[in-house]
Design a protein around this motif. Sequence first.
Motif, PDB file in Angstrom:
ATOM      1  N   GLY A 125       0.833  -1.196   0.000  1.00 47.40           N
ATOM      2  CA  GLY A 125       0.000   0.000   0.000  1.00 47.40           C
ATOM      3  C   GLY A 125       0.859   1.233   0.000  1.00 47.40           C
ATOM      4  N   GLN A 126       0.205   2.382   0.145  1.00 50.24           N
ATOM      5  CA  GLN A 126       0.916   3.652   0.115  1.00 50.24           C
ATOM      6  C   GLN A 126       0.251   4.638   1.057  1.00 50.24           C
ATOM      7  OE1 GLN A 126       0.769   4.750  -4.060  1.00 50.24           O
ATOM      8  NE2 GLN A 126       2.867   4.067  -4.414  1.00 50.24           N
ATOM      9  N   ALA A 127       1.027   5.652   1.437  1.00 51.29           N
ATOM     10  CA  ALA A 127       0.500   6.777   2.206  1.00 51.29           C
ATOM     11  C   ALA A 127       1.153   8.040   1.683  1.00 51.29           C
ATOM     12  CB  ALA A 127       0.797   6.602   3.694  1.00 51.29           C
ATOM     13  N   SER A 128       0.356   9.077   1.449  1.00 52.08           N
ATOM     14  CA  SER A 128       0.906  10.336   0.952  1.00 52.08           C
ATOM     15  C   SER A 128       0.077  11.488   1.462  1.00 52.08           C
ATOM     16  CB  SER A 128       0.942  10.359  -0.584  1.00 52.08           C
ATOM     17  OG  SER A 128      -0.364  10.194  -1.116  1.00 52.08           O
ATOM     18  N   ALA A 129       0.734  12.610   1.717  1.00 50.94           N
ATOM     19  CA  ALA A 129       0.067  13.842   2.132  1.00 50.94           C
ATOM     20  C   ALA A 129       0.105  14.799   0.951  1.00 50.94           C
ATOM     21  CB  ALA A 129       0.757  14.448   3.345  1.00 50.94           C
ATOM     22  N   VAL A 130      -1.063  15.204   0.476  1.00 47.08           N
ATOM     23  CA  VAL A 130      -1.141  15.995  -0.746  1.00 47.08           C
ATOM     24  C   VAL A 130      -1.963  17.248  -0.521  1.00 47.08           C
ATOM     25  CG1 VAL A 130      -0.941  13.922  -2.169  1.00 47.08           C
ATOM     26  CG2 VAL A 130      -3.210  14.834  -1.631  1.00 47.08           C
ATOM     27  N   ASP A 131      -1.736  18.237  -1.377  1.00 45.00           N
ATOM     28  CA  ASP A 131      -2.576  19.423  -1.397  1.00 45.00           C
ATOM     29  C   ASP A 131      -3.976  19.014  -1.852  1.00 45.00           C
ATOM     30  OD1 ASP A 131      -3.712  21.907  -3.034  1.00 45.00           O
ATOM     31  OD2 ASP A 131      -2.255  22.681  -1.604  1.00 45.00           O
ATOM     32  N   PRO A 132      -5.022  19.635  -1.328  1.00 46.05           N
ATOM     33  CA  PRO A 132      -6.380  19.263  -1.760  1.00 46.05           C
ATOM     34  C   PRO A 132      -6.570  19.328  -3.269  1.00 46.05           C
ATOM     35  CG  PRO A 132      -6.504  20.631   0.196  1.00 46.05           C
ATOM     36  CD  PRO A 132      -5.056  20.618  -0.223  1.00 46.05           C
ATOM     37  N   ALA A 133      -5.844  20.219  -3.938  1.00 49.93           N
ATOM     38  CA  ALA A 133      -5.960  20.336  -5.391  1.00 49.93           C
ATOM     39  C   ALA A 133      -5.387  19.123  -6.113  1.00 49.93           C
ATOM     40  CB  ALA A 133      -5.270  21.608  -5.881  1.00 49.93           C
ATOM     41  N   ASP A 134      -4.586  18.309  -5.406  1.00 55.06           N
ATOM     42  CA  ASP A 134      -3.940  17.151  -6.024  1.00 55.06           C
ATOM     43  C   ASP A 134      -4.603  15.831  -5.648  1.00 55.06           C
ATOM     44  OD1 ASP A 134      -2.023  18.656  -7.361  1.00 55.06           O
ATOM     45  OD2 ASP A 134      -0.667  18.667  -5.637  1.00 55.06           O
ATOM     46  N   LEU A 135      -5.822  15.885  -5.139  1.00 53.02           N
ATOM     47  CA  LEU A 135      -6.495  14.652  -4.732  1.00 53.02           C
ATOM     48  C   LEU A 135      -6.772  13.737  -5.927  1.00 53.02           C
ATOM     49  CD1 LEU A 135      -8.976  15.781  -1.931  1.00 53.02           C
ATOM     50  CD2 LEU A 135      -7.189  14.045  -1.739  1.00 53.02           C
ATOM     51  N   ARG A 136      -7.139  14.299  -7.080  1.00 59.91           N
ATOM     52  CA  ARG A 136      -7.367  13.470  -8.256  1.00 59.91           C
ATOM     53  C   ARG A 136      -6.079  12.769  -8.664  1.00 59.91           C
ATOM     54  NH1 ARG A 136     -11.734  13.221 -11.037  1.00 59.91           N
ATOM     55  NH2 ARG A 136     -10.516  12.400 -12.770  1.00 59.91           N
ATOM     56  N   LEU A 137      -4.966  13.499  -8.633  1.00 60.20           N
ATOM     57  CA  LEU A 137      -3.683  12.910  -8.977  1.00 60.20           C
ATOM     58  C   LEU A 137      -3.337  11.787  -7.994  1.00 60.20           C
ATOM     59  CD1 LEU A 137      -1.093  12.809 -10.618  1.00 60.20           C
ATOM     60  CD2 LEU A 137      -0.207  14.710  -9.231  1.00 60.20           C
ATOM     61  N   ALA A 138      -3.622  11.993  -6.701  1.00 59.04           N
ATOM     62  CA  ALA A 138      -3.368  10.949  -5.704  1.00 59.04           C
ATOM     63  C   ALA A 138      -4.183   9.694  -6.015  1.00 59.04           C
ATOM     64  CB  ALA A 138      -3.703  11.466  -4.308  1.00 59.04           C
ATOM     65  N   ALA A 139      -5.437   9.882  -6.435  1.00 59.44           N
ATOM     66  CA  ALA A 139      -6.274   8.731  -6.791  1.00 59.44           C
ATOM     67  C   ALA A 139      -5.726   8.012  -8.022  1.00 59.44           C
ATOM     68  CB  ALA A 139      -7.705   9.197  -7.046  1.00 59.44           C
ATOM     69  N   HIS A 140      -5.286   8.778  -9.023  1.00 58.35           N
ATOM     70  CA  HIS A 140      -4.709   8.153 -10.220  1.00 58.35           C
ATOM     71  C   HIS A 140      -3.458   7.351  -9.871  1.00 58.35           C
ATOM     72  CE1 HIS A 140      -7.563  10.054 -12.773  1.00 58.35           C
ATOM     73  NE2 HIS A 140      -7.048  11.252 -12.725  1.00 58.35           N
ATOM     74  N   ARG A 141      -2.667   7.847  -8.934  1.00 60.34           N
ATOM     75  CA  ARG A 141      -1.453   7.132  -8.537  1.00 60.34           C
ATOM     76  C   ARG A 141      -1.786   5.847  -7.791  1.00 60.34           C
ATOM     77  NH1 ARG A 141       2.093  12.563  -7.009  1.00 60.34           N
ATOM     78  NH2 ARG A 141       2.955  12.840  -9.123  1.00 60.34           N
ATOM     79  N   ILE A 142      -2.871   5.856  -7.033  1.00 60.68           N
ATOM     80  CA  ILE A 142      -3.317   4.624  -6.389  1.00 60.68           C
ATOM     81  C   ILE A 142      -3.705   3.602  -7.458  1.00 60.68           C
ATOM     82  CG2 ILE A 142      -5.154   3.583  -5.004  1.00 60.68           C
ATOM     83  CD1 ILE A 142      -5.152   6.182  -3.330  1.00 60.68           C
ATOM     84  N   ALA A 143      -4.441   4.058  -8.471  1.00 56.28           N
ATOM     85  CA  ALA A 143      -4.823   3.156  -9.564  1.00 56.28           C
ATOM     86  C   ALA A 143      -3.588   2.624 -10.281  1.00 56.28           C
ATOM     87  CB  ALA A 143      -5.742   3.884 -10.536  1.00 56.28           C
ATOM     88  N   ASP A 144      -2.581   3.472 -10.473  1.00 51.35           N
ATOM     89  CA  ASP A 144      -1.333   3.021 -11.096  1.00 51.35           C
ATOM     90  C   ASP A 144      -0.676   1.915 -10.269  1.00 51.35           C
ATOM     91  OD1 ASP A 144      -1.440   4.690 -13.300  1.00 51.35           O
ATOM     92  OD2 ASP A 144      -0.195   6.258 -12.412  1.00 51.35           O
ATOM     93  N   TYR A 145      -0.646   2.114  -8.961  1.00 46.79           N
ATOM     94  CA  TYR A 145      -0.029   1.127  -8.067  1.00 46.79           C
ATOM     95  C   TYR A 145      -0.749  -0.216  -8.178  1.00 46.79           C
ATOM     96  CZ  TYR A 145       1.738  -0.917  -3.692  1.00 46.79           C
ATOM     97  OH  TYR A 145       2.324  -1.739  -2.756  1.00 46.79           O
ATOM     98  N   ILE A 146      -2.080  -0.181  -8.099  1.00 49.18           N
ATOM     99  CA  ILE A 146      -2.871  -1.412  -8.172  1.00 49.18           C
ATOM    100  C   ILE A 146      -2.673  -2.090  -9.525  1.00 49.18           C
ATOM    101  CG2 ILE A 146      -5.220  -2.333  -8.204  1.00 49.18           C
ATOM    102  CD1 ILE A 146      -5.955  -0.072  -6.220  1.00 49.18           C
ATOM    103  N   TYR A 147      -2.720  -1.304 -10.595  1.00 48.87           N
ATOM    104  CA  TYR A 147      -2.569  -1.854 -11.944  1.00 48.87           C
ATOM    105  C   TYR A 147      -1.233  -2.575 -12.089  1.00 48.87           C
ATOM    106  CZ  TYR A 147      -2.432  -1.921 -17.079  1.00 48.87           C
ATOM    107  OH  TYR A 147      -2.338  -2.306 -18.395  1.00 48.87           O
ATOM    108  N   GLU A 148      -0.156  -1.924 -11.628  1.00 45.74           N
ATOM    109  CA  GLU A 148       1.168  -2.530 -11.785  1.00 45.74           C
ATOM    110  C   GLU A 148       1.321  -3.778 -10.919  1.00 45.74           C
ATOM    111  OE1 GLU A 148       5.896  -1.280 -11.931  1.00 45.74           O
ATOM    112  OE2 GLU A 148       4.370   0.222 -11.455  1.00 45.74           O
ATOM    113  N   LYS A 149       0.787  -3.741  -9.693  1.00 42.70           N
ATOM    114  CA  LYS A 149       0.898  -4.896  -8.809  1.00 42.70           C
ATOM    115  C   LYS A 149       0.181  -6.117  -9.374  1.00 42.70           C
ATOM    116  CE  LYS A 149       3.291  -3.963  -5.051  1.00 42.70           C
ATOM    117  NZ  LYS A 149       4.413  -4.810  -4.577  1.00 42.70           N
ATOM    118  N   LEU A 150      -0.948  -5.890 -10.030  1.00 42.48           N
ATOM    119  CA  LEU A 150      -1.778  -7.004 -10.465  1.00 42.48           C
ATOM    120  C   LEU A 150      -1.582  -7.410 -11.918  1.00 42.48           C
ATOM    121  CD1 LEU A 150      -5.125  -6.179  -8.613  1.00 42.48           C
ATOM    122  CD2 LEU A 150      -3.294  -7.725  -7.911  1.00 42.48           C
ATOM    123  N   THR A 151      -0.949  -6.559 -12.718  1.00 40.79           N
ATOM    124  CA  THR A 151      -0.718  -6.920 -14.130  1.00 40.79           C
ATOM    125  C   THR A 151       0.758  -7.041 -14.476  1.00 40.79           C
ATOM    126  OG1 THR A 151      -0.577  -4.653 -15.025  1.00 40.79           O
ATOM    127  CG2 THR A 151      -2.786  -5.601 -14.741  1.00 40.79           C
TER     128      THR A 151
END
Length: 424
Positions: A125-151
Amino acid sequence: MLTRRNLIAAGLAGTSLGAFAQFRVEISGVGATQVPIAIPRFRDEDKAAQQISAIVRADLERSGFFRPVEVNGAALDETARPAMSEWRARSVDALAAGSVQRLADGRVDVRFKLWDVVKGSELGGQASAVDPADLRLAAHRIADYIYEKLTGDKGVFSTRIAYVTRGGGRYTLRVADSDGEGGQVALNSPEPIISPAWSPDGRELAYVSFESQKAVIYAQDVMTGKRRPIANFRGSNSAPAWSPDGGTIAATLSREGGSQLFLMDRNGGNVRRLTSSSAIDTEPCFSADGRTIYFVSDRGGGPQVYRVATGGGGVERVTFAGSYNISPAISADGRTLAYVTRQGNSFKLQTLDLSTPGSQPASLTDTSDDESPSFAPNGKLIIYATRAGGRDVLMTTTLDGRIKARLVSTTADVREPTWGPYGR
C-alpha cells in the motif's frame, strides 16, 4: 472544425493555465479476461473534494483488465483485516481499501492497502500527504499502483493528455488528466490549432497554429505557458513530432516546394531534408528507439503509411490493405501500428501487428469518423477522436477493441488528442 485529416485530404487531393469544465466517463464493452476487484468507499472520503474510490474504480475499469465489483455497506479502510472467505464468496479476486484525512497544515493524508483475496495475502500500500488540489492525482497514482501490482505493467492513469476544443468560434488547446478531467487551458485562439505533440519529458507541447494566417509550429512550456516558434519558414509548417530523446523534431515543410519531411533541432535549427519525392509526405512519428520514422505519403497513388530510417535512405511501404490510410501511431514496444483507414465514407481506427509478417489489420471501432490515434505510454490503450451522438468526442479503447471509454465533454467539440509520457 479544421483538423489534421482535413488538411491531409485537401493536400492529397490537390498562456497561462486556467480551469475548464470537466468530462464524465462512459465505459462500454466486456473484456475477455478481467480481474474482479472490490474498492469500497475510503473512510471519510465524503469529507474530501474528490471521491477517491470512484476515481480509482473508473481508472481500472477503463483499462480493460479489471471488473469492479459492486460494494454496498460501510466504508473499509487500510487498517482493516478483511475476512477473505467472505470476499471470495462474492467472487472478488482483489480488494483495495483506504482512508482520507485532512491534516492540521491543510494537506490531505491519503492511505490505502491492497490485498490478493485469492491467496489471502497483503500486496502492499501507500501513504501520501497531498494538497487538496492534487487529490485526483493521488487517486490516479493509487490506480497506477494497483494496476502494476496485479498486471506487471506500469499504469498510465497519472499521465496527462492534450486535446483541442472548438466552441464559440474559438479554438483552445487544453491539458487534462488521462481520464479527461481537470482540463486546463494552454492556448486560446480565434484561428485553428492542430497537431499537438508532447515532448518526451512532458514539459512542452509542440503544435501548429494558424494565428498568423499560415501554419506555424510552436513549442510551449506546459507549466509556464511560455512558447517559442520552431518552424516559421516560407510556405506551410505542419505535423510536428518529437524524437524519443527530445533533441530532434520531425515536421512537414513546403519551404522547398511540395510537402516533404524535414528534421530539425528542438529549437528549429540545423534543418535537413529527410524525404525527396514529388508526393506529399506528412504526419511523421518516431519509433520508440528513434531509428525509424513512420509517415503518410501518396507516392503510390492514394495515401498509405510508409517508414524511413532517420538517417535517410530507402522508403518502405507499411500498409497495403485499403486505398486510404493516414495518421500513424506506434506503440512503445514497436509491435503495433494504429492508424485511420477510409472505408467508403467512413473513417475507422485500425491496428496492424508489425511483429508478424503478413498480418491483417484489425478494426477496433464501430464509429465512422475516427481521427488522431495516440497510444498510452504503456501501449495498452489508444485515445482517439470521433463523432458520436452529434458531438465530437474523445474515446479510449483497449487494443482488442473490447473496452471503450467515452470522455464526454459538456461544453465543446473535442478533437486532436495526444497522450503524454510518464512523469508528473
